[in-house]
Design a protein around this motif. Structure first.
Motif, PDB file in Angstrom:
ATOM      1  N   ALA A 100       6.599  -3.010  -5.743  1.00  0.00           N
ATOM      2  CA  ALA A 100       5.527  -2.508  -4.874  1.00  0.00           C
ATOM      3  C   ALA A 100       6.079  -1.499  -3.867  1.00  0.00           C
ATOM      4  O   ALA A 100       5.458  -0.454  -3.626  1.00  0.00           O
ATOM      5  CB  ALA A 100       4.863  -3.670  -4.141  1.00  0.00           C
ATOM      6  N   THR A 101       7.234  -1.788  -3.306  1.00  0.00           N
ATOM      7  CA  THR A 101       7.846  -0.877  -2.333  1.00  0.00           C
ATOM      8  C   THR A 101       8.169   0.463  -2.971  1.00  0.00           C
ATOM      9  O   THR A 101       7.966   1.522  -2.359  1.00  0.00           O
ATOM     10  CB  THR A 101       9.119  -1.501  -1.739  1.00  0.00           C
ATOM     11  OG1 THR A 101       8.780  -2.762  -1.167  1.00  0.00           O
ATOM     12  CG2 THR A 101       9.725  -0.619  -0.668  1.00  0.00           C
ATOM     13  N   VAL A 104       4.853   2.302  -3.348  1.00  0.00           N
ATOM     14  CA  VAL A 104       4.355   2.701  -2.027  1.00  0.00           C
ATOM     15  C   VAL A 104       5.160   3.880  -1.500  1.00  0.00           C
ATOM     16  O   VAL A 104       4.607   4.808  -0.911  1.00  0.00           O
ATOM     17  CB  VAL A 104       4.402   1.508  -1.041  1.00  0.00           C
ATOM     18  CG1 VAL A 104       4.238   1.967   0.392  1.00  0.00           C
ATOM     19  CG2 VAL A 104       3.320   0.487  -1.400  1.00  0.00           C
ATOM     20  N   SER A 105       6.465   3.871  -1.723  1.00  0.00           N
ATOM     21  CA  SER A 105       7.310   4.968  -1.215  1.00  0.00           C
ATOM     22  C   SER A 105       6.903   6.307  -1.829  1.00  0.00           C
ATOM     23  O   SER A 105       7.061   7.353  -1.197  1.00  0.00           O
ATOM     24  CB  SER A 105       8.788   4.689  -1.493  1.00  0.00           C
ATOM     25  OG  SER A 105       9.086   4.793  -2.872  1.00  0.00           O
ATOM     26  N   LYS A 107       3.948   7.219  -2.299  1.00  0.00           N
ATOM     27  CA  LYS A 107       2.709   7.633  -1.625  1.00  0.00           C
ATOM     28  C   LYS A 107       2.971   8.226  -0.238  1.00  0.00           C
ATOM     29  O   LYS A 107       2.072   8.809   0.348  1.00  0.00           O
ATOM     30  CB  LYS A 107       1.767   6.439  -1.475  1.00  0.00           C
ATOM     31  CG  LYS A 107       1.348   5.814  -2.774  1.00  0.00           C
ATOM     32  CD  LYS A 107       0.211   6.570  -3.358  1.00  0.00           C
ATOM     33  CE  LYS A 107      -0.331   5.820  -4.571  1.00  0.00           C
ATOM     34  NZ  LYS A 107      -1.283   6.623  -5.285  1.00  0.00           N
ATOM     35  N   ILE A 108       4.178   8.040   0.290  1.00  0.00           N
ATOM     36  CA  ILE A 108       4.475   8.525   1.643  1.00  0.00           C
ATOM     37  C   ILE A 108       4.586  10.053   1.608  1.00  0.00           C
ATOM     38  O   ILE A 108       5.433  10.610   0.924  1.00  0.00           O
ATOM     39  CB  ILE A 108       5.775   7.897   2.181  1.00  0.00           C
ATOM     40  CG1 ILE A 108       5.613   6.389   2.325  1.00  0.00           C
ATOM     41  CG2 ILE A 108       6.160   8.533   3.517  1.00  0.00           C
ATOM     42  CD1 ILE A 108       6.886   5.668   2.697  1.00  0.00           C
ATOM     43  N   TRP A 115       1.000   4.235   4.807  1.00  0.00           N
ATOM     44  CA  TRP A 115       1.978   3.998   3.739  1.00  0.00           C
ATOM     45  C   TRP A 115       3.354   3.689   4.316  1.00  0.00           C
ATOM     46  O   TRP A 115       4.091   2.865   3.773  1.00  0.00           O
ATOM     47  CB  TRP A 115       2.058   5.193   2.792  1.00  0.00           C
ATOM     48  CG  TRP A 115       0.795   5.402   2.008  1.00  0.00           C
ATOM     49  CD1 TRP A 115      -0.045   6.475   2.077  1.00  0.00           C
ATOM     50  CD2 TRP A 115       0.220   4.517   1.039  1.00  0.00           C
ATOM     51  NE1 TRP A 115      -1.100   6.309   1.216  1.00  0.00           N
ATOM     52  CE2 TRP A 115      -0.971   5.114   0.564  1.00  0.00           C
ATOM     53  CE3 TRP A 115       0.586   3.273   0.532  1.00  0.00           C
ATOM     54  CZ2 TRP A 115      -1.780   4.512  -0.381  1.00  0.00           C
ATOM     55  CZ3 TRP A 115      -0.238   2.677  -0.421  1.00  0.00           C
ATOM     56  CH2 TRP A 115      -1.386   3.294  -0.870  1.00  0.00           C
ATOM     57  N   ARG A 116       3.708   4.335   5.411  1.00  0.00           N
ATOM     58  CA  ARG A 116       4.999   4.068   6.062  1.00  0.00           C
ATOM     59  C   ARG A 116       5.056   2.641   6.595  1.00  0.00           C
ATOM     60  O   ARG A 116       6.064   1.956   6.442  1.00  0.00           O
ATOM     61  CB  ARG A 116       5.246   5.050   7.203  1.00  0.00           C
ATOM     62  CG  ARG A 116       5.532   6.446   6.758  1.00  0.00           C
ATOM     63  CD  ARG A 116       5.804   7.338   7.976  1.00  0.00           C
ATOM     64  NE  ARG A 116       5.872   8.723   7.585  1.00  0.00           N
ATOM     65  CZ  ARG A 116       6.941   9.305   7.047  1.00  0.00           C
ATOM     66  NH1 ARG A 116       8.025   8.599   6.845  1.00  0.00           N
ATOM     67  NH2 ARG A 116       6.909  10.578   6.712  1.00  0.00           N
ATOM     68  N   LEU A 118       3.291   0.050   5.553  1.00  0.00           N
ATOM     69  CA  LEU A 118       3.344  -0.862   4.414  1.00  0.00           C
ATOM     70  C   LEU A 118       4.754  -0.883   3.812  1.00  0.00           C
ATOM     71  O   LEU A 118       5.275  -1.955   3.478  1.00  0.00           O
ATOM     72  CB  LEU A 118       2.307  -0.463   3.365  1.00  0.00           C
ATOM     73  CG  LEU A 118       2.224  -1.361   2.131  1.00  0.00           C
ATOM     74  CD1 LEU A 118       1.941  -2.807   2.529  1.00  0.00           C
ATOM     75  CD2 LEU A 118       1.150  -0.839   1.184  1.00  0.00           C
ATOM     76  N   HIS A 119       5.380   0.269   3.682  1.00  0.00           N
ATOM     77  CA  HIS A 119       6.746   0.369   3.169  1.00  0.00           C
ATOM     78  C   HIS A 119       7.701  -0.425   4.064  1.00  0.00           C
ATOM     79  O   HIS A 119       8.551  -1.178   3.570  1.00  0.00           O
ATOM     80  CB  HIS A 119       7.155   1.847   3.111  1.00  0.00           C
ATOM     81  CG  HIS A 119       8.495   2.097   2.521  1.00  0.00           C
ATOM     82  ND1 HIS A 119       8.739   2.072   1.174  1.00  0.00           N
ATOM     83  CD2 HIS A 119       9.677   2.398   3.110  1.00  0.00           C
ATOM     84  CE1 HIS A 119      10.011   2.340   0.947  1.00  0.00           C
ATOM     85  NE2 HIS A 119      10.607   2.541   2.109  1.00  0.00           N
TER      86      HIS A 119
END
Length: 142
Positions: A100-101, A104-105, A107-108, A115-116, A118-119
């Motif tokens: 997931a990380t 998500v990364s 999407k930053i 997104w940051r 969440l990361h």
């Protein structure tokens, strides 16, 4: 079939490998904290950003590979996956959090904060779960 002595060595290798990967995640987290601090104070951590971005996918693959190696090792040794259910579920949680990380990364972009954040939170979760996982694994080894 693999003999008991070889399995014992493979278990030790699995634990050592994943302890090393855990330390890589701690280092990656320190880089991330440095980047976060510099971004909030207006600094520029260019070297840290490059290292964090370059190492992240590699460490992610190493982490998931460590989980899969453990799954294969337990299956070969015991014939089923849930011999150590808490260790298995924690490892699965780590592997899913790492995956997931990673996504998500991707999407930053720019200064998009959601997104940051969440990361960052997933990173804290990964490091916390690895800390628990090491103690669970030591309980299995000894």
């Amino acid at each position: 079939m693999i003999d008991r002595q070889t399995l014992a060595y493979l278990r030790l290798l699995h634990g050592s490998y994943n302890a090393f990967v855990m330390f890589l995640f701690f280092y990656q987290g320190l880089l991330g904290l440095r980047i976060r601090k510099d971004r909030k104070t207006g600094g520029r951590a260019t070297k840290s950003i490059k290292r964090h971005r370059k190492m992240g996918p590699v460490i992610a693959v190493l982490g998931v590979a460590g989980f899969l190696a453990g799954v294969v090792l337990v299956y070969i040794d015991k014939g089923h996956l849930l011999e150590y259910p808490l260790h298995f579920l924690t490892g699965l949680s780590i592997a899913l959090s790492i995956t997931a990380t990673f996504f998500v990364s991707r999407k930053i972009k720019g200064i998009e904060l959601p997104w940051r954040v969440l990361h960052f939170r997933l990173g804290i979760l990964i490091v916390s779960l690895y800390s628990i996982q090491i103690f669970l694994g030591l309980g299995i080894l000894f």
